[in-house]
Design a protein around this motif. Structure first.
Motif, PDB file in Angstrom:
ATOM      1  N   ILE A  51       0.762  -1.280   0.086  1.00 43.52           N
ATOM      2  CA  ILE A  51       0.063   0.054  -0.019  1.00 43.52           C
ATOM      3  C   ILE A  51       1.109   1.258   0.038  1.00 43.52           C
ATOM      4  O   ILE A  51       1.776   1.275   0.891  1.00 43.52           O
TER       5      ILE A  51
ATOM      6  N   VAL B 120      -3.673   9.449   0.934  1.00 42.41           N
ATOM      7  CA  VAL B 120      -4.583   8.744   0.323  1.00 42.41           C
ATOM      8  C   VAL B 120      -3.599   7.114   0.024  1.00 42.41           C
ATOM      9  O   VAL B 120      -2.878   7.212  -0.548  1.00 42.41           O
ATOM     10  N   GLN B 121      -4.377   5.992   0.492  1.00 39.07           N
ATOM     11  CA  GLN B 121      -3.695   5.009   0.302  1.00 39.07           C
ATOM     12  C   GLN B 121      -3.947   4.244  -1.110  1.00 39.07           C
ATOM     13  O   GLN B 121      -5.206   4.041  -1.369  1.00 39.07           O
ATOM     14  N   LEU B 122      -3.051   4.094  -1.798  1.00 42.75           N
ATOM     15  CA  LEU B 122      -3.300   3.612  -3.148  1.00 42.75           C
ATOM     16  C   LEU B 122      -2.796   2.003  -2.972  1.00 42.75           C
ATOM     17  O   LEU B 122      -1.647   1.966  -2.699  1.00 42.75           O
ATOM     18  N   ARG B 123      -3.283   1.195  -4.000  1.00 44.06           N
ATOM     19  CA  ARG B 123      -3.056   0.107  -3.991  1.00 44.06           C
ATOM     20  C   ARG B 123      -3.583  -0.659  -5.158  1.00 44.06           C
ATOM     21  O   ARG B 123      -4.686  -0.433  -5.731  1.00 44.06           O
TER      22      ARG B 123
ATOM     23  N   THR C 113      -9.410  -1.140  -5.773  1.00 46.19           N
ATOM     24  CA  THR C 113      -8.994   0.081  -6.499  1.00 46.19           C
ATOM     25  C   THR C 113      -9.914   1.241  -6.590  1.00 46.19           C
ATOM     26  O   THR C 113      -9.536   2.428  -6.651  1.00 46.19           O
TER      27      THR C 113
ATOM     28  N   CYS D 216      -9.900   3.799  -3.850  1.00 45.86           N
ATOM     29  CA  CYS D 216      -8.428   4.660  -3.960  1.00 45.86           C
ATOM     30  C   CYS D 216      -8.576   5.675  -5.020  1.00 45.86           C
ATOM     31  O   CYS D 216      -8.278   6.912  -4.417  1.00 45.86           O
TER      32      CYS D 216
ATOM     33  N   SER E 209      -8.028   0.353   5.004  1.00 47.41           N
ATOM     34  CA  SER E 209      -8.210   0.419   3.372  1.00 47.41           C
ATOM     35  C   SER E 209      -9.285   1.599   3.121  1.00 47.41           C
ATOM     36  O   SER E 209     -10.323   1.529   3.664  1.00 47.41           O
ATOM     37  N   PRO E 210      -9.099   2.294   1.983  1.00 49.02           N
ATOM     38  CA  PRO E 210     -10.055   3.486   1.582  1.00 49.02           C
ATOM     39  C   PRO E 210     -11.299   2.831   0.891  1.00 49.02           C
ATOM     40  O   PRO E 210     -11.172   1.780   0.074  1.00 49.02           O
TER      41      PRO E 210
END
Length: 359
Positions: A149, A163-166, A173, A176, A237-238
């Motif tokens: 992440i 912002v948590q990008l994955r 996704t 995100c 997690s967003p």
């Protein structure tokens, strides 16, 4: 993590001094010397956190307990990965005793020299390196979602949260992407409506829609998610649903998001060729692990940069935008058939939910 260890250490020092100050021989509590240094305390915490297990007692009155389990703590971590190995051990509590069971050989004898494997949980490489001293290439779940992440800050000059990008299937996704675009929309201040004000989609259950055709993660891999102890971890997690808004403001937010993503991609001191060479050597030194972490971050940045360009191409009816983007990075570094499929699915979901159209 380091700050958390230091805070705990200072709390212990304070308790020790307070308890010792009751001794008639102690006249100045501030002069009491705690018998363990901060450095030694940190070393002790590393030993405990990297070896301890969370044990669920399965009772209504007791909380899960932390325990050291000799022999079991020698097992290697296994969580999908490029070699598609799975764990060959599981453990559970039965009648107050710890039971270990083979998940691959049944009652048959194990081959001599076979590595004992279980899962420490769905951990990103940064967590694995910090708490266990190793990192693994292609740290992916069986469903194609990445365990790495990236904490992405849209504007470092403001007080915006990250912002948590994955990377992964659209169910991972989409949230995100929504949160990142909302952050950039608030920065541009050009849109006349929020991304969450209206919706053009008829979907009553957006979660089901996003999970459609994503595939199910191997349940067996999830069985030991709580095997490990992370005493200083707070990663969430967003999630979020994107609604209709002003298209011009939306395009400006997308363009700004893409611009910052490209700036981040160009900010690393290790070049792509250096990263590639280090990953090929498969060493176990600081440079190799740095290359693993940077490659995972750049893969995530490139993933969302690709999504942004594909969406812009559809909104502006100009496929040359996406074509030009494909020339930015070599195909074999951050693009593969899996990421191409996942970015296409995310863009499709975005266009359906946001604009009620697939193309």
């Amino acid at each position: 993590t380091q700050q958390g260890i230091q805070n705990d250490y200072l709390a212990l020092v304070e308790v020790f001094r307070s308890s010792t100050s009751g001794n008639q021989a102690v006249t100045a509590p501030d002069e009491v010397i705690f018998p363990v240094s901060l450095e030694n305390y940190g070393d002790m915490m590393v030993v405990v956190s990297s070896r301890a297990f969370v044990i669920d007692t399965n009772t209504d009155t007791q909380q899960p307990e932390v325990a050291l389990i000799p022999i079991l703590d020698l097992c290697d971590h296994c969580r999908g990965g490029p070699e598609n190995k799975t764990k060959n051990l599981s453990y559970f509590i039965q009648d107050g005793s710890m039971m270990i069971r083979s998940t691959s050989h049944g009652s048959d004898a194990w081959p001599v020299g076979e590595t004992l494997r279980l899962t420490y949980g769905a951990k990103g490489n940064a967590d694995l390196l910090l708490h266990y001293g190793f990192a693994i290439p292609s740290n992916l779940e069986p469903d194609g979602s990445s365990n790495d992440i990236l904490e992405f800050v849209p504007d470092t000059s403001s007080k915006q949260t990250s912002v948590q990008l994955r990377t992964g299937p659209k169910s991972y996704t989409y949230g995100c992407l929504v949160k990142a675009l909302e952050a950039f929309q608030s920065l541009t201040k050009e849109s006349t409506s929020s991304l969450r004000e209206n919706t053009t989609t008829e979907c009553d259950d957006m979660e089901s829609f996003l999970q459609e055709e994503d595939g199910d993660e191997d349940e067996e891999e999830d069985a030991d998610d709580e095997d490990d102890v992370d005493l200083y971890d707070d990663v969430s997690s967003p999630v979020g649903a994107m609604d209709a808004g002003d298209v011009d403001g939306e395009i400006m937010a997308l363009e700004e998001f893409g611009k910052v993503l490209q700036e981040h991609l160009g900010a690393y001191s290790l070049s792509d060729s250096m990263i590639d060479n280090l990953l090929v050597t498969k060493g176990h030194d600081a440079e190799y692990y740095s290359a693993l972490l940077i490659h995972a971050e750049k893969r995530t940045l490139h993933f969302f940069a690709t999504v942004v360009q594909k969406i812009l191409a559809r909104l502006q009816h100009d496929e040359q935008i996406a074509a030009d983007h494909n020339k930015i990075l070599p195909n074999d570094m951050y693009r593969d058939s899996l990421t191409e499929q996942q970015t296409d699915e995310l863009v499709k979901a975005y266009m359906i939910i946001r604009h009620n159209k697939e193309t």
